[in-house]
Write a protein that holds these residues in place. Structure first.
Motif, short mmCIF file in Angstrom:
data_model
loop_
_atom_site.label_atom_id
_atom_site.label_comp_id
_atom_site.label_asym_id
_atom_site.label_seq_id
_atom_site.Cartn_x
_atom_site.Cartn_y
_atom_site.Cartn_z
N ARG A 1 65.48 84.36 -0.19
CA ARG A 1 64.86 85.20 -1.05
C ARG A 1 63.52 85.13 -1.07
O ARG A 1 62.66 86.34 -1.22
N MET A 2 62.68 83.96 -0.58
CA MET A 2 61.52 84.04 -0.71
C MET A 2 60.72 85.21 0.37
O MET A 2 59.95 85.78 0.26
N GLU A 3 61.95 84.92 1.28
CA GLU A 3 61.18 85.53 3.48
C GLU A 3 61.24 86.94 2.30
O GLU A 3 60.32 87.72 2.48
N MET A 4 62.36 87.37 1.87
CA MET A 4 62.06 88.69 1.39
C MET A 4 61.00 89.59 0.06
O MET A 4 61.05 90.68 0.20
N MET A 5 61.20 88.17 -0.51
CA MET A 5 59.62 88.83 -1.95
C MET A 5 58.87 89.19 -1.43
O MET A 5 58.35 90.18 -1.86
N ALA A 6 58.63 88.24 -0.12
CA ALA A 6 57.13 88.47 0.57
C ALA A 6 57.37 90.10 0.65
O ALA A 6 56.11 90.31 1.20
N ALA A 7 57.85 90.43 1.41
CA ALA A 7 58.42 91.67 2.32
C ALA A 7 57.56 92.21 1.29
O ALA A 7 56.96 93.79 1.65
N ALA A 8 58.73 92.22 0.20
CA ALA A 8 58.77 93.17 -0.56
C ALA A 8 57.50 93.05 -1.28
O ALA A 8 56.72 94.40 -1.92
N ALA A 9 56.88 92.39 -1.56
CA ALA A 9 55.20 92.50 -2.72
C ALA A 9 54.40 93.08 -2.17
O ALA A 9 53.81 93.65 -2.26
N ALA A 10 54.51 92.55 -0.71
CA ALA A 10 53.23 93.13 0.72
C ALA A 10 53.72 94.43 0.67
O ALA A 10 52.18 95.28 0.45
N LEU A 11 54.99 94.84 0.32
CA LEU A 11 54.61 96.69 0.75
C LEU A 11 54.60 97.54 -0.61
O LEU A 11 54.22 98.21 -0.64
N GLU A 12 54.74 96.55 -1.69
CA GLU A 12 54.31 97.14 -2.77
C GLU A 12 53.47 96.91 -3.54
O GLU A 12 52.08 97.56 -4.01
N ALA A 13 52.19 96.74 -2.99
CA ALA A 13 50.94 96.03 -3.21
C ALA A 13 49.97 97.48 -2.64
O ALA A 13 48.51 97.50 -2.48
N LEU A 14 50.60 98.02 -1.36
CA LEU A 14 49.62 99.56 -0.69
C LEU A 14 49.88 100.32 -1.62
O LEU A 14 50.64 100.76 -2.57
N LYS A 15 48.55 100.96 -1.76
CA LYS A 15 48.60 102.51 -2.36
C LYS A 15 48.68 103.41 -2.28
O LYS A 15 48.95 104.28 -3.21
N ARG A 16 48.83 103.77 -0.86
CA ARG A 16 48.85 105.02 -0.23
C ARG A 16 50.18 104.48 0.56
O ARG A 16 50.47 103.56 1.82
N PRO A 17 50.97 105.78 1.62
CA PRO A 17 51.72 105.56 2.39
C PRO A 17 50.95 105.07 3.84
O PRO A 17 49.27 105.86 3.63
N CYS A 18 51.30 104.18 4.62
CA CYS A 18 51.49 103.77 5.96
C CYS A 18 52.04 103.07 6.57
O CYS A 18 53.03 103.22 6.43
N GLU A 19 51.89 103.66 7.85
CA GLU A 19 52.07 102.75 9.53
C GLU A 19 51.95 101.20 8.87
O GLU A 19 51.06 100.91 9.23
N VAL A 20 53.50 100.34 9.09
CA VAL A 20 53.27 99.11 8.32
C VAL A 20 54.10 98.63 9.49
O VAL A 20 55.04 98.74 10.08
N GLU A 21 52.93 97.25 10.35
CA GLU A 21 53.69 96.48 11.55
C GLU A 21 54.38 95.13 10.14
O GLU A 21 53.00 94.47 10.24
N LEU A 22 55.37 94.87 9.49
CA LEU A 22 55.72 93.72 9.27
C LEU A 22 56.18 92.06 10.07
O LEU A 22 56.81 92.84 10.89
#
Length: 159
Positions: free
Chosen positions: A50-71
């Motif tokens: 759950r923490m692995e998944m939540m880290a990814a979700a929180a990071a993506l939710e922090a982005l203010k506009r559409p981005c190319e993301v390498e996670l």
């Protein structure tokens, strides 16, 4: 479209037990200046996945506009679910695995899907605890959050 590099990690002290996540987001602007954002949060009772998944979700939710993301993540569960298409199969099967068992953490899979929607995200697996500077930093953030005070409730966690 802006390019953002993200590193994430999750930790739980016991599984389940107190847990936390850490994320580092990196962005280089048009002037060549690197911007860095670190995120973390701790929870009273949760699991490592759950923490692995939540880290990814929180990071993506922090982005203010559409981005190319390498996670980047050391969670094969998280990376393979995306890169091998497991999520699409689970959705088609009504959130059931190939063996017809309920998929765990559906609340976070749905949160991740929503967080990914505006972005073009590619997941990359990185070996954990192998000396990679940013993965190690995420681990420090996650462990610190898990062992800190003011832990939140992981409302989606089911024991």
């Amino acid at each position: 479209m802006d390019r953002v590099t993200v590193y994430t990690d999750g930790s739980s002290r016991g599984n389940p037990g107190p847990g936390g996540y850490g994320a580092v987001l990196l962005f280089v602007d048009a002037a060549g200046v690197e911007h860095r954002l670190e995120l973390s949060q701790g929870f009273r009772r949760t699991t490592n996945n759950r923490m692995e998944m939540m880290a990814a979700a929180a990071a993506l939710e922090a982005l203010k506009r559409p981005c190319e993301v390498e996670l980047h993540s050391d969670s094969q569960y998280l990376v393979n679910a995306h890169e091998k298409g497991w999520i699409r199969g689970w959705q088609r099967n009504g959130w059931k695995t190939a063996s017809k068992k309920p998929v765990k953490n559906v609340d976070l899979w749905e949160r991740l899907i929503a967080a990914e929607r505006p972005h073009n995200v590619r997941y990359v697996w990185v070996k954990g605890h192998a000396g990679h500077e940013l993965n190690e930093r995420c681990d420090q953030l996650a462990v610190s959050a898990a062992t800190g005070s003011g832990l939140a409730d992981d409302k989606g966690f089911e024991a």
